[in-house]
Design a protein around this motif. Structure first.
Motif, PDB file in Angstrom:
ATOM      1  N   LEU A  30      31.017  19.932  42.942  1.00  0.00           N
ATOM      2  CA  LEU A  30      31.966  20.817  42.261  1.00  0.00           C
ATOM      3  C   LEU A  30      31.272  22.086  41.764  1.00  0.00           C
ATOM      4  N   LEU A  31      30.038  21.950  41.305  1.00  0.00           N
ATOM      5  CA  LEU A  31      29.285  23.124  40.877  1.00  0.00           C
ATOM      6  C   LEU A  31      28.982  24.053  42.053  1.00  0.00           C
ATOM      7  N   VAL A  32      28.652  23.486  43.207  1.00  0.00           N
ATOM      8  CA  VAL A  32      28.383  24.303  44.396  1.00  0.00           C
ATOM      9  C   VAL A  32      29.648  25.050  44.813  1.00  0.00           C
ATOM     10  N   PHE A  33      30.762  24.331  44.894  1.00  0.00           N
ATOM     11  CA  PHE A  33      32.016  24.996  45.259  1.00  0.00           C
ATOM     12  C   PHE A  33      32.420  26.020  44.208  1.00  0.00           C
ATOM     13  N   GLY A  34      32.211  25.700  42.936  1.00  0.00           N
ATOM     14  CA  GLY A  34      32.518  26.642  41.871  1.00  0.00           C
ATOM     15  C   GLY A  34      31.698  27.916  41.992  1.00  0.00           C
ATOM     16  N   ALA A  35      30.423  27.770  42.318  1.00  0.00           N
ATOM     17  CA  ALA A  35      29.568  28.951  42.509  1.00  0.00           C
ATOM     18  C   ALA A  35      30.054  29.771  43.697  1.00  0.00           C
ATOM     19  N   GLY A  36      30.451  29.097  44.764  1.00  0.00           N
ATOM     20  CA  GLY A  36      30.973  29.806  45.933  1.00  0.00           C
ATOM     21  C   GLY A  36      32.248  30.565  45.619  1.00  0.00           C
ATOM     22  N   LEU A  37      33.143  29.929  44.875  1.00  0.00           N
ATOM     23  CA  LEU A  37      34.384  30.612  44.488  1.00  0.00           C
ATOM     24  C   LEU A  37      34.096  31.780  43.542  1.00  0.00           C
ATOM     25  N   ALA A  38      33.156  31.595  42.636  1.00  0.00           N
ATOM     26  CA  ALA A  38      32.798  32.691  41.721  1.00  0.00           C
ATOM     27  C   ALA A  38      32.216  33.869  42.501  1.00  0.00           C
ATOM     28  N   ALA A  42      33.742  37.582  42.763  1.00  0.00           N
ATOM     29  CA  ALA A  42      32.913  38.724  42.366  1.00  0.00           C
ATOM     30  C   ALA A  42      32.857  39.778  43.465  1.00  0.00           C
ATOM     31  N   VAL A  43      32.699  39.352  44.700  1.00  0.00           N
ATOM     32  CA  VAL A  43      32.646  40.310  45.815  1.00  0.00           C
ATOM     33  C   VAL A  43      34.033  40.898  46.055  1.00  0.00           C
ATOM     34  N   ARG A  44      35.067  40.111  45.857  1.00  0.00           N
ATOM     35  CA  ARG A  44      36.438  40.585  46.028  1.00  0.00           C
ATOM     36  C   ARG A  44      36.734  41.755  45.091  1.00  0.00           C
ATOM     37  N   ILE A  45      36.195  41.706  43.893  1.00  0.00           N
ATOM     38  CA  ILE A  45      36.407  42.788  42.917  1.00  0.00           C
ATOM     39  C   ILE A  45      35.897  44.113  43.466  1.00  0.00           C
ATOM     40  N   THR A  46      34.844  44.077  44.280  1.00  0.00           N
ATOM     41  CA  THR A  46      34.263  45.309  44.812  1.00  0.00           C
ATOM     42  C   THR A  46      35.084  45.902  45.956  1.00  0.00           C
ATOM     43  N   ASP A  47      35.968  45.096  46.585  1.00  0.00           N
ATOM     44  CA  ASP A  47      36.757  45.576  47.731  1.00  0.00           C
ATOM     45  C   ASP A  47      38.110  44.874  47.777  1.00  0.00           C
ATOM     46  N   PRO A  48      38.956  45.086  46.775  1.00  0.00           N
ATOM     47  CA  PRO A  48      40.236  44.368  46.756  1.00  0.00           C
ATOM     48  C   PRO A  48      41.138  44.709  47.940  1.00  0.00           C
ATOM     49  N   LEU A 179      41.758  23.993  44.625  1.00  0.00           N
ATOM     50  CA  LEU A 179      41.188  25.219  44.057  1.00  0.00           C
ATOM     51  C   LEU A 179      40.991  26.301  45.122  1.00  0.00           C
ATOM     52  N   LEU A 180      40.532  25.895  46.304  1.00  0.00           N
ATOM     53  CA  LEU A 180      40.291  26.875  47.381  1.00  0.00           C
ATOM     54  C   LEU A 180      41.593  27.510  47.864  1.00  0.00           C
ATOM     55  N   PHE A 181      42.619  26.708  48.045  1.00  0.00           N
ATOM     56  CA  PHE A 181      43.868  27.185  48.620  1.00  0.00           C
ATOM     57  C   PHE A 181      44.436  28.411  47.898  1.00  0.00           C
ATOM     58  N   PRO A 182      44.672  28.359  46.595  1.00  0.00           N
ATOM     59  CA  PRO A 182      45.257  29.554  45.959  1.00  0.00           C
ATOM     60  C   PRO A 182      44.308  30.746  45.919  1.00  0.00           C
ATOM     61  N   VAL A 183      43.025  30.488  45.728  1.00  0.00           N
ATOM     62  CA  VAL A 183      42.081  31.603  45.618  1.00  0.00           C
ATOM     63  C   VAL A 183      41.940  32.330  46.958  1.00  0.00           C
ATOM     64  N   ILE A 184      41.821  31.580  48.029  1.00  0.00           N
ATOM     65  CA  ILE A 184      41.593  32.218  49.344  1.00  0.00           C
ATOM     66  C   ILE A 184      42.906  32.671  49.995  1.00  0.00           C
ATOM     67  N   TYR A 185      43.936  31.860  49.925  1.00  0.00           N
ATOM     68  CA  TYR A 185      45.148  32.157  50.685  1.00  0.00           C
ATOM     69  C   TYR A 185      46.240  32.899  49.895  1.00  0.00           C
ATOM     70  N   LEU A 186      46.268  32.756  48.583  1.00  0.00           N
ATOM     71  CA  LEU A 186      47.387  33.300  47.828  1.00  0.00           C
ATOM     72  C   LEU A 186      47.032  34.449  46.900  1.00  0.00           C
ATOM     73  N   LEU A 187      45.777  34.530  46.468  1.00  0.00           N
ATOM     74  CA  LEU A 187      45.376  35.576  45.523  1.00  0.00           C
ATOM     75  C   LEU A 187      45.569  36.952  46.145  1.00  0.00           C
ATOM     76  N   ALA A 188      46.311  37.790  45.477  1.00  0.00           N
ATOM     77  CA  ALA A 188      46.603  39.132  46.011  1.00  0.00           C
ATOM     78  C   ALA A 188      45.430  40.062  45.861  1.00  0.00           C
TER      79      ALA A 188
END
Length: 188
Positions: A30-38, A42-48, A179-188
């Motif tokens: 869970l920590l590894v996946f959490g770090a990956g999502l974080a 973080a990178v998404r913020i630089t190129d929304p 957790l992955l589904f909304p962040v990757i597929y739904l987050l605008a």
């Protein structure tokens, strides 16, 4: 203080179902996946805009279907534990088979999605979004495959403790996808 009173008040780790080492594995994963999502966020913020354009080629309906598939498989895994505790071994094993079959459905849908995206020319080199997409969902798919194997072993050696340990891992796989589904597929 007597030994029995100390044991009755110990709580905490003693109350975890299954095995402590499986919980160590689950928390570390869970920590590894959490770090990956974080890192993804973080990178998404630089190129929304770039992330939104890249996300637009994904298959949210297939990912939504996969969400339902994994949640349903988690139900069957939990049901297997409950049935095994009631000494209904055959029914418990069939529930594990159903959970494994749904895990295979998840992998088949995810494979279709990967093949389609690759056929359109989207790779880890296309955009940082796809680097994270393939890394996070691919790492998760490997965990689904590992979970299917674990559930198969648990169905074979179906003690109540083994079922608790194996299904705890399977539920971690479910949680990560939720957790992955909304962040990757739904987050605008």
């Amino acid at each position: 203080m007597s030994r029995n009173s100390a044991q009755s008040r110990s709580g905490g780790l003693d109350d975890l179902p299954g095995d402590l080492m499986m919980w160590v594995l689950i928390v570390s994963e869970l920590l590894v996946f959490g770090a990956g999502l974080a890192a993804f966020l973080a990178v998404r913020i630089t190129d929304p805009v770039g992330f939104a354009e890249a996300k637009a080629v994904l298959h949210p309906a297939l990912a939504g279907t996969n969400t339902i598939v994994l949640i349903t498989s988690g139900f069957f895994a939990a049901r297997a534990v409950a049935l095994r505790l009631l000494e209904r071994r055959r029914a418990a094993r069939w529930c594990l088979v159903a959970a494994m079959a749904l895990g295979c459905v998840f992998v088949a849908i995810k494979t279709y999605e990967y093949v389609d995206l690759a056929g359109q020319g989207f790779s880890t080199e296309t955009h940082p979004f796809f680097t994270f997409y393939y890394l996070l969902t691919g790492f998760h798919a490997v965990h689904v495959l590992a979970g299917i194997l674990i559930l198969a072993l648990v169905a074979w050696k179906d003690t109540p403790r083994n079922m608790e340990v194996g299904t705890a891992f399977w539920h971690m796989v479910d949680l990560v996808w939720v957790l992955l589904f909304p962040v990757i597929y739904l987050l605008a």
